[in-house]
Design a protein around this motif. Structure first.
Motif, PDB file in Angstrom:
ATOM      1  N   GLU A 308       0.832  -1.205   0.000  1.00  0.00           N
ATOM      2  CA  GLU A 308       0.000   0.000   0.000  1.00  0.00           C
ATOM      3  C   GLU A 308       0.867   1.255   0.000  1.00  0.00           C
ATOM      4  N   ILE A 309       1.947   1.244   0.768  1.00  0.00           N
ATOM      5  CA  ILE A 309       2.829   2.411   0.806  1.00  0.00           C
ATOM      6  C   ILE A 309       3.522   2.580  -0.542  1.00  0.00           C
ATOM      7  N   LEU A 310       3.928   1.486  -1.163  1.00  0.00           N
ATOM      8  CA  LEU A 310       4.538   1.551  -2.492  1.00  0.00           C
ATOM      9  C   LEU A 310       3.564   2.168  -3.494  1.00  0.00           C
ATOM     10  N   ALA A 311       2.311   1.763  -3.423  1.00  0.00           N
ATOM     11  CA  ALA A 311       1.304   2.295  -4.348  1.00  0.00           C
ATOM     12  C   ALA A 311       1.062   3.783  -4.092  1.00  0.00           C
ATOM     13  N   GLN A 312       1.007   4.177  -2.832  1.00  0.00           N
ATOM     14  CA  GLN A 312       0.717   5.568  -2.496  1.00  0.00           C
ATOM     15  C   GLN A 312       1.874   6.503  -2.820  1.00  0.00           C
ATOM     16  N   ILE A 313       3.069   6.112  -2.435  1.00  0.00           N
ATOM     17  CA  ILE A 313       4.221   7.011  -2.522  1.00  0.00           C
ATOM     18  C   ILE A 313       4.926   6.936  -3.867  1.00  0.00           C
ATOM     19  N   GLU A 314       5.055   5.739  -4.413  1.00  0.00           N
ATOM     20  CA  GLU A 314       5.843   5.550  -5.630  1.00  0.00           C
ATOM     21  C   GLU A 314       4.981   5.169  -6.826  1.00  0.00           C
ATOM     22  N   GLN A 315       3.679   5.319  -6.685  1.00  0.00           N
ATOM     23  CA  GLN A 315       2.759   4.954  -7.762  1.00  0.00           C
ATOM     24  C   GLN A 315       2.956   3.502  -8.207  1.00  0.00           C
ATOM     25  N   GLY A 316       3.384   2.668  -7.279  1.00  0.00           N
ATOM     26  CA  GLY A 316       3.570   1.252  -7.570  1.00  0.00           C
ATOM     27  C   GLY A 316       4.850   0.923  -8.302  1.00  0.00           C
ATOM     28  N   ALA A 372       3.616  12.252   3.099  1.00  0.00           N
ATOM     29  CA  ALA A 372       2.738  11.090   2.952  1.00  0.00           C
ATOM     30  C   ALA A 372       3.429   9.827   3.457  1.00  0.00           C
ATOM     31  N   PHE A 373       4.742   9.741   3.275  1.00  0.00           N
ATOM     32  CA  PHE A 373       5.528   8.610   3.775  1.00  0.00           C
ATOM     33  C   PHE A 373       5.509   8.612   5.299  1.00  0.00           C
ATOM     34  N   GLN A 374       5.718   9.789   5.879  1.00  0.00           N
ATOM     35  CA  GLN A 374       5.651   9.918   7.337  1.00  0.00           C
ATOM     36  C   GLN A 374       4.284   9.482   7.861  1.00  0.00           C
ATOM     37  N   ALA A 375       3.241   9.963   7.184  1.00  0.00           N
ATOM     38  CA  ALA A 375       1.878   9.661   7.644  1.00  0.00           C
ATOM     39  C   ALA A 375       1.604   8.163   7.600  1.00  0.00           C
TER      40      ALA A 375
END
Length: 511
Positions: A308-316, A372-375
Motif C-alpha cells: 500500500e505504501i509503495l502504491a501511495q508514494i511511488e505509484q507502484g 505522505a511517507f511519514q503519515a
C-alpha cells in the motif's frame, strides 16, 4: 587477456530550479548522426551540482556523470556490471588477493599532450587515498601503489577487498593529467584522457557544463556525440517540461509525473537503485530498550503495509520486499521477499510477548521525508501501539541522521550494490550506518568468508548473511524503489545497474 584470478578470491569481486530556455533545441541532427557516425548534441538534466572536478574529491551516484566525459577509469563497468578494460588492458590478483597488478595502455595521451603512463595512474590513486575526499574510504584496505615500469601498476592491500575491482570502475580511478594537477586548478578546469573535453568558456558553474568530443580519443566506440551538455536542474517538474518541449534529451522525473511523460512521447527507463524503509540503528536497545528485542523488531516489520505504501508514494513503481539485498545478488533469497507480510495482529502478539502490549514511543528524525511517507509510517506503527515522534531535521543532516549515533532509527533510502559494499556501509561493526556498533558472531563469520573464502564459499556466506540480517530484523525495508529516467525519441540509453543515472557512455542516437 588476464582477468581476475578467482583462486583465493571471492564472488564479491563480481558484486560490486527552473529550466533556462535556450534558442536552440537539444537533440541530434535531422538524420541523427553526423559524418563521424556520432550524434550532434546530447543534453542531460542533472538533479545536483558537481562540487569539484578534482578526481581526488570525486563522489559516486549522480556525480559520476560529471567526471565520465573528461576522465577515463582503469576499468569500465557495463550497465549489467560486467567489468571490461579501459585504461587497464588486463589485471590479475596474486594467490591471496592482496596484490592487484594492472597493465596500462601504452597508446593514450591526456588532452593536454601529457603522456598517460603508470606513474600518472599511481599519482591519481595515491591522491584519492590520501586526499581525505568523499571516496577515500573505498581505498581503506589499500596499503600502497607502485609503478614498477611505464605500463604496470601494482595495488597492495592489507587484506582482500572484494569490492576493489568494482571501485576501480567507478569514482576511485578517474585519471587526471599530472600537468593539470600540478597547475593547481584541476577542480575547475579538468583535464583527462576521456571521450570529451570540457569547454570551460561555454560552461556556467551551477547551471551548465559543456563538453566537446575529443577528436583524438582512443576508443570512439563509446563516443556517441559531438557534444554533451549537462544542465543542473534540481526541480524534476522543470526537467519534465524541458523534455516535453525539446530542450532536453534525458533526465530523472518523479513517479507522479510518469503518465504525463509517457503520454508526451517520452521513453521511460525504470531502475531499482535504492531500498526505502526504516533502518533500526539501536539494535542492542542501548537507548531505546524495546529495539534490543528481536520480536519487537520483527513486530515493526509485520506492522508495515508495504504494497500500500509503495502504491501511495511511488505509484507502484518498485518491488515490495522484506530484505535489503537486491535481486540478482548472491545474497538475494527469493522466499524472504515476503518474510514479513502485512499482519498487524501478529505484530501486536509479538509486542505483547516481549512485554510491550501497551506499545512505546519511538523518535525518528525526518530529513526531506515525504509527508505522505511519514503519515503512512505513523499510521501503520500507531495501529499496533508504537507512537512515532517525528524530529524534523534540516536537509544538511541527511547523512548524519544514520551515522551520528544520536538517533535510534532513520528513514532514508539506502543504496543497492554488491554484498561486501553494502555490508561495509551498514552491517560491519565499524560501518558508518551502524553507529551503535552492533555485532553478531554469525555476521562476523559470514563477512570473513566473503572476504577470504573461495567463490563458492563466498556465495553461501552471502546467503547466510542475508538470512541473519532479515530474520533478526536489523532493518524494516518497505520496497526497492524504481527511479524513473526518461529520454526523448531521438535518444536511446541503457540504465546502469545500482546507479541513479546512466553512464555517459550508455547514451546513443536512436535508430
Amino acid at each position: 587477456m588476464k582477468f581476475p584470478s578467482r583462486k583465493a578470491f571471492t564472488a564479491g569481486v563480481a558484486l560490486t530550479a527552473v529550466l533556462a530556455v535556450t534558442s536552440c533545441a537539444a537533440g541530434s541532427t535531422d538524420d541523427g548522426e553526423d559524418a563521424t557516425g556520432r550524434g550532434d548534441t546530447l543534453t542531460v538534466a542533472t538533479v545536483l551540482e558537481v562540487e569539484s572536478f578534482d578526481p581526488a574529491q570525486a563522489k559516486g551516484a549522480h556525480h559520476r556523470q560529471f567526471y565520465q566525459p573528461v576522465y577515463d577509469t582503469l576499468i569500465r563497468q557495463e550497465p549489467d556490471l560486467r567489468l571490461v578494460p579501459m585504461l587497464a588492458t588486463d589485471w590479475e590478483y596474486n594467490d591471496d588477493a592482496t596484490e592487484l597488478t594492472l597493465t596500462i595502455r601504452d597508446d593514450v595521451e591526456f588532452t593536454d599532450g601529457t603522456a598517460l603512463d603508470a606513474e600518472a595512474v599511481k599519482l591519481n590513486l595515491e591522491r584519492l587515498k590520501d586526499g581525505n575526499g568523499p571516496s577515500a574510504s573505498l581505498f581503506s584496505l589499500v596499503s600502497g601503489v607502485s609503478a614498477p615500469d611505464e605500463t604496470t601498476v601494482v595495488i597492495s592491500l592489507d587484506a582482500p577487498d572484494p569490492s576493489l575491482l568494482d571501485n576501480l570502475a567507478v569514482q576511485t580511478s578517474f585519471i587526471a593529467s599530472p600537468t593539470a594537477i600540478e597547475a593547481g586548478n584541476i577542480d575547475t578546469q579538468p583535464v583527462g584522457s576521456g571521450p570529451y573535453v570540457m569547454d570551460v568558456a561555454a560552461s556556467v558553474p551551477g547551471s551548465q557544463y559543456t563538453f566537446a568530443a575529443n577528436e583524438d580519443y582512443w576508443d570512439p566506440s563509446i563516443q556517441h556525440y559531438d557534444e554533451v551538455i549537462l544542465r543542473v536542474i534540481p526541480d524534476r517538474t522543470a526537467t519534465l517540461n524541458g523534455l516535453l518541449t525539446g530542450q532536453l534529451n534525458a533526465g530523472l522525473i518523479t513517479p507522479k509525473t510518469r503518465d504525463e511523460a509517457v503520454a508526451g512521447g517520452l521513453d521511460e527507463h525504470l531502475n531499482e537503485v535504492n531500498f526505502s524503509g526504516i533502518t533500526l540503528l539501536d539494535r542492542d536497545g542501548t537507548v531505546l530498550e524495546p529495539l534490543g528485542d528481536k520480536d519487537v523488531r520483527q513486530a515493526i516489520n509485520y506492522a508495515i503495509d508495504r504494497s500500500e505504501i509503495l502504491a501511495q508514494i511511488e505509484q507502484g513503481l518498485g518491488t515490495a520486499t522484506s530484505q535489503i539485498f537486491p535481486e540478482g545478488s548472491p545474497a538475494f533469497i527469493e522466499e524472504n521477499e515476503d518474510l514479513y507480510p502485512y499482519d498487524p495482529e501478529k505484530a501486536k502478539e509479538l509486542l505483547a510477548g516481549a512485554g510491550y502490549a501497551d506499545g512505546f514511543d519511538m523518535e525518528i528524525p525526518a530529513v526531506n521525508v515525504d509527508p505522505a511517507f511519514q503519515a503512512a509510517i505513523s499510521q501503520n506503527l500507531g495501529d499496533v501501539g508504537i507512537n512515532v515522534v517525528w524530529n524534523e531535521r534540516p536537509a544538511s543532516e541527511g547523512v548524519s541522521v544514520a551515522t551520528s549515533g544520536d538517533f535510534v532509527a532513520a528513514v532514508k533510502p539506502n543504496g543497492l550494490g554488491n554484498t561486501w559494499w553494502m555490508a561495509q556501509q551498514m552491517l560491519a561493526p565499524d560501518a558508518s550506518n551502524n553507529p551503535f556498533g552492533t555485532s553478531d558472531p554469525r555476521i562476523d563469520a559470514a563477512l570473513e568468508t566473503i572476504q577470504f573464502g573461495s567463490a563458492e564459499e563466498s556465495a553461501q556466506a552471502q546467503r547466510d548473511l542475508s538470512a541473519v540480517v532479515t530474520e533478526d530484523a536489523w532493518f524494516v525495508p518497505f520496497y526497492r524503489s524504481a527511479l524513473v529516467f526518461v529520454t526523448d525519441e531521438e535518444t536511446e540509453v541503457d540504465v546502469q545497474t545500482y546507479q541513479a543515472v546512466p553512464s555517459i557512455y550508455s547514451y546513443r542516437p536512436a535508430g
